[in-house]
Design an enzyme around this catalytic site. Structure first.
Site, short mmCIF file in Angstrom:
data_model
loop_
_atom_site.label_atom_id
_atom_site.label_comp_id
_atom_site.label_asym_id
_atom_site.label_seq_id
_atom_site.Cartn_x
_atom_site.Cartn_y
_atom_site.Cartn_z
N ASP A 92 28.93 48.93 -7.40
CA ASP A 92 29.77 47.75 -7.65
C ASP A 92 30.60 47.92 -8.93
OD1 ASP A 92 28.67 46.76 -5.44
OD2 ASP A 92 27.56 45.12 -6.40
N ASP A 94 34.57 47.43 -9.38
CA ASP A 94 35.16 46.48 -10.33
C ASP A 94 36.19 47.17 -11.22
OD1 ASP A 94 33.54 44.59 -9.25
OD2 ASP A 94 32.04 44.65 -10.86
N LEU A 136 35.38 28.20 26.45
CA LEU A 136 34.72 28.90 27.56
C LEU A 136 33.92 27.92 28.39
CD1 LEU A 136 33.29 31.93 25.52
CD2 LEU A 136 35.20 32.00 27.12
N LYS A 152 27.16 35.41 21.61
CA LYS A 152 28.07 34.30 21.33
C LYS A 152 27.77 33.77 19.93
CE LYS A 152 29.83 29.98 23.07
NZ LYS A 152 29.73 29.32 21.75
N GLU A 201 35.64 34.75 15.28
CA GLU A 201 34.79 33.65 14.83
C GLU A 201 34.48 33.80 13.34
OE1 GLU A 201 34.14 31.83 17.58
OE2 GLU A 201 32.35 30.63 17.18
N CYS A 244 -8.37 11.30 0.98
CA CYS A 244 -8.26 12.29 2.05
C CYS A 244 -8.44 11.59 3.40
CB CYS A 244 -9.31 13.37 1.87
SG CYS A 244 -9.42 14.49 3.27
N CYS A 285 -12.01 13.11 4.97
CA CYS A 285 -13.35 12.87 4.41
C CYS A 285 -13.40 11.67 3.47
CB CYS A 285 -13.86 14.11 3.70
SG CYS A 285 -13.03 14.43 2.13
#
Ligand code: 9MJ
Length: 694
Positions: free
Chosen positions: A36, A40, A86, A118, A180, A416, A419
């Site tokens: 990278d 840059d 479609l 798709k 898309e 609880c 219990c």
């Protein structure tokens, strides 16, 4: 230094070519070829040259992807040829009918189809004039879309200029590429994490996040949201070299112009192969880096496509075979509270049964109290339930506009529900916990199930139904009671034949031969997972030494912090826990102890007692799924060579092994500069390490 103008022009063009090639390698091919930092540097060099020689700036320069001021509103673009949708099929019968119609219309017995996943994103159209991206538009109503050119330009996998001349031949004077826009799952997770951290609303799914990002009036925001693009066809075009025979050739052509085109595409003949492809892609959907919602079948021969034509607004030559929806809306009937092994009280949504992701869902997790508040979930609300892949369904959002006035807020119980012991939420913790310990039948059941689980004592056939019955009938109370079970007690249970009762007794007997690490893990000490259990076994060598260790000594074990040390000390200070351990030993549960040796060995090689070579003593974290190796296998291989696998990335991590669809661990590794290995890299390291050993 003075530069000759022709040299500058050449360098600027060269930099643009190199930068766009690296953009392509990185964003389309997924195989970056330079670090990278070097990228840059090139980018900065181009920026500086353009600043010094502004007349050389062109709209297709990679420096111009972002930087346009926000718009007041989008203008409209009329599509040269309509962007039709479609037709859909929801089951195999409808696909069969489609293929039959196609065959009948064409008067042939079998048809070649191009098949593609798709994408669940947003359709867009990109218009290139003389090879330069001029406009980009949403589908809109199919005839008129919104001009989102500035936003699409920020997507780095979209070429700003078609400049590959020789491979693709001459550039067409006009080319409309359709495809898309979507958000990769990993980028979606990251975005939502950021939203959470900033106390902003989370996005429901990658599609909504992509739609929001694409329709920003400020392209700077779109750029930050990280969108992806896949090309799947061509609309209008003028000029040479655009393939005219087959759809799959069109896709190859787009790929040669450096557009991202889905790798999973295929060309098949006939119905059986279409359905087979659909099943394969359905099975694979969880591993793909993007969401898909079905398969698209397209008649491959373009002349046949023309012959088939259109009905109303959809082509007769293509069909979308939709997967069962991953999200559905249903009513939240109530919120139950489940008690886990460590006493954690988890709120679980009780839903009006709804078909989602291919199954009927009646429960979904709500995680914890804070999540319920954050999502503002009320009993009686209409909620959106999501079941992605094979994960536990979850409530992702509430439809607040549909909220009836009768809704009720959820209150976390202070006792609880199983219990009746007090339930408390400690400061800084997300979970409320039952304080009943092994007095609580829910915790008892979970503790026994954990004790018997594969990585603990590995008792085959002791599943949750059986444990439920055994605890409810008071046949067992603790893991130690398992070894006192007679065949008659087991066979007396409903639906238990003598033979299967016998098998369970045999499995219990067999589990007596174990290892110290497994035994420690099986005890279910809070915060002690498999890796910590193994560290403790290696460090102390004997159970009695571990039991005798105080918090300070426990804290000396590599990788054990004060919280874990305290949980271990607390566990062994409870007399009923010690009693259970004694009963287990008395029943014949045994392991090889390692008197004297262990502590010294463990101290010289932190966290491990075996191995040498490149893996020994190194810490690994796994994320994402590897193409060939299962997570357990990787773990086993690394541990066999003295490596250690932990669950989270920290400065102490030596390597992160990353597969497809990695999680936040991957980002953390990058942030901390930790070496990342893919499967091939891992195998090479193991091989080299093995060579060092031999
Ligand atoms: C998606 N959504 O992935 C088409 N699509 O072709 C693919 N959509 C399409 N093709 C013609 N792969 C109209 C829409």
């Amino acid at each position: 230094m003075s530069e000759r103008p022709d040299q500058v022009v050449r360098r600027v063009q060269e930099l643009r070519d190199i930068i766009e090639l690296h953009n392509y390698n990185y964003y389309v091919q997924d195989t970056p070829t330079i670090p990278d930092a070097e990228f840059d540097k090139l980018f900065r060099e181009l920026e500086e040259l353009e600043q010094r020689y502004p007349h050389l700036v062109t709209p297709d320069s990679p420096t111009r992807r972002v930087g346009a001021p926000p718009l007041k509103a989008f203008s409209q673009i009329v599509h040269r040829t309509p962007m039709l949708s479609l037709g859909n099929a929801f089951d195999e019968g409808e696909v069969e009918a489609f293929d039959r119609r196609v065959r009948q219309t064409l008067g042939i017995s079998s048809v070649e189809y191009a098949v593609e996943p798709k994408f669940d994103g947003l359709a867009v159209s990109l218009c290139y004039e003389d090879g330069i991206l001029r406009t980009g538009a949403t589908r809109g109503d199919g005839y008129v879309g919104e001009d989102v050119t500035l936003n699409l330009r920020t997507i780095r996998s979209i070429p700003l200029a078609l400049r590959v001349g020789n491979r693709a031949g001459q550039t067409p004077s006009f080319l409309e590429v359709r495809g898309e826009v979507l958000m990769l799952k990993a980028d979606f997770e990251k975005l939502n994490r950021q939203q959470r951290e900033r106390n902003l609303k989370e996005f429901i799914n990658p599609r909504n996040a992509a739609a929001g990002a694409l329709r920003q009036l400020d392209p700077g925001i779109t750029a930050m949201r990280k969108l992806a693009f896949f090309a799947y066809g061509i609309g209008a075009y003028e000029g040479a070299n655009v393939p005219r025979d087959k759809h799959d050739q069109v896709l190859d052509y787009l790929a040669s112009l450096r557009f991202p085109v889905v790798l999973e595409r295929r060309t098949v003949v006939g119905l059986a192969a279409m359905l087979q492809y659909n099943r394969e892609i359905w099975a694979k959907r969880g591993q793909l880096p993007y969401d898909i919602d079905g398969t698209v079948y397209k008649v491959n021969d373009l002349a046949q496509q023309v012959k088939l034509g259109f009905v109303s607004r959809a082509p007769r030559f293509a069909l979308a075979h939709k997967f069962p929806a991953q999200e559905a809306v249903t009513e939240l009937l109530g919120i139950d509270v489940q008690v886990g092994r460590t006493g954690a009280l988890t709120p679980v949504a009780r839903l009006r049964p709804v078909f989602v992701g291919g199954v009927t869902v009646t429960n979904a997790t709500l995680h914890n109290e804070d999540e319920i508040r954050r999502k503002d979930v009320m009993i009686g609300d209409s909620v959106i339930v999501r079941r992605a892949g094979d994960v536990i369904p979850e409530v992702v959002a509430v439809q607040k506009d549909k909220r009836p006035s009768s809704v009720k807020a959820f209150v976390m119980p202070d006792h609880c529900p199983v219990c009746g012991s007090k339930a408390v939420r400690l400061q800084g913790e997300a979970m409320t916990r039952c304080t009943g310990g092994l007095y609580c039948p829910a915790q008892r059941k979970q503790a026994i199930l954990h004790f018997a689980s594969r990585r603990a004592m590995n008792i085959h056939g002791l599943g949750d139904k059986l444990v439920e019955q055994l605890v409810d009938n008071a046949a067992i109370r603790t893991p130690a009671d398992l070894y006192k079970l007679g065949i008659s007690a087991l066979a007396a249970l409903a639906r238990m034949a003598d033979k299967s009762a016998g098998n369970v007794i045999d499995a219990i007997e067999k589990s007596k031969d174990t290892t110290l690490a497994r035994f420690i893990y099986a005890l279910g000490i809070r915060n002690v997972g498999e890796t910590t259990a193994r560290d403790l076994a290696a460090y102390f060598g004997t159970l009695d030494r571990l039991i005798g260790a105080d918090v300070e000594i426990l804290g000396r074990v590599p990788d054990i912090g004060p919280v874990v040390a305290q949980s271990i000390a607390d566990f062994f200070s409870e007399s009923h826990n010690l009693e259970i351990i004694e009963q287990l030993r008395a029943s014949g549960v045994r392991w090889k102890e390692n008197e004297g040796e262990a502590m010294r060995q463990a101290q010289s090689v932190p966290g491990t007692s075996a191995g040498s070579g490149k893996v020994r003593g190194k810490t690994f974290v796994l994320t994402g799924s590897l193409p060939n190796l299962a997570r357990d296998e990787v773990k086993e291989k690394l541990e066999a060579q003295g490596g250690k696998v932990t669950g989270s990335v920290s400065k102490k991590t030596d390597f992160v092994v990353a597969g497809a669809d990695p999680g936040s661990k991957f980002d953390k590794a990058i942030e901390l500069g930790i070496i990342i290995l893919d499967e091939a890299g891992l195998l090479q390291l193991l091989q080299e390490s093995q060579a060092d050993l031999s």
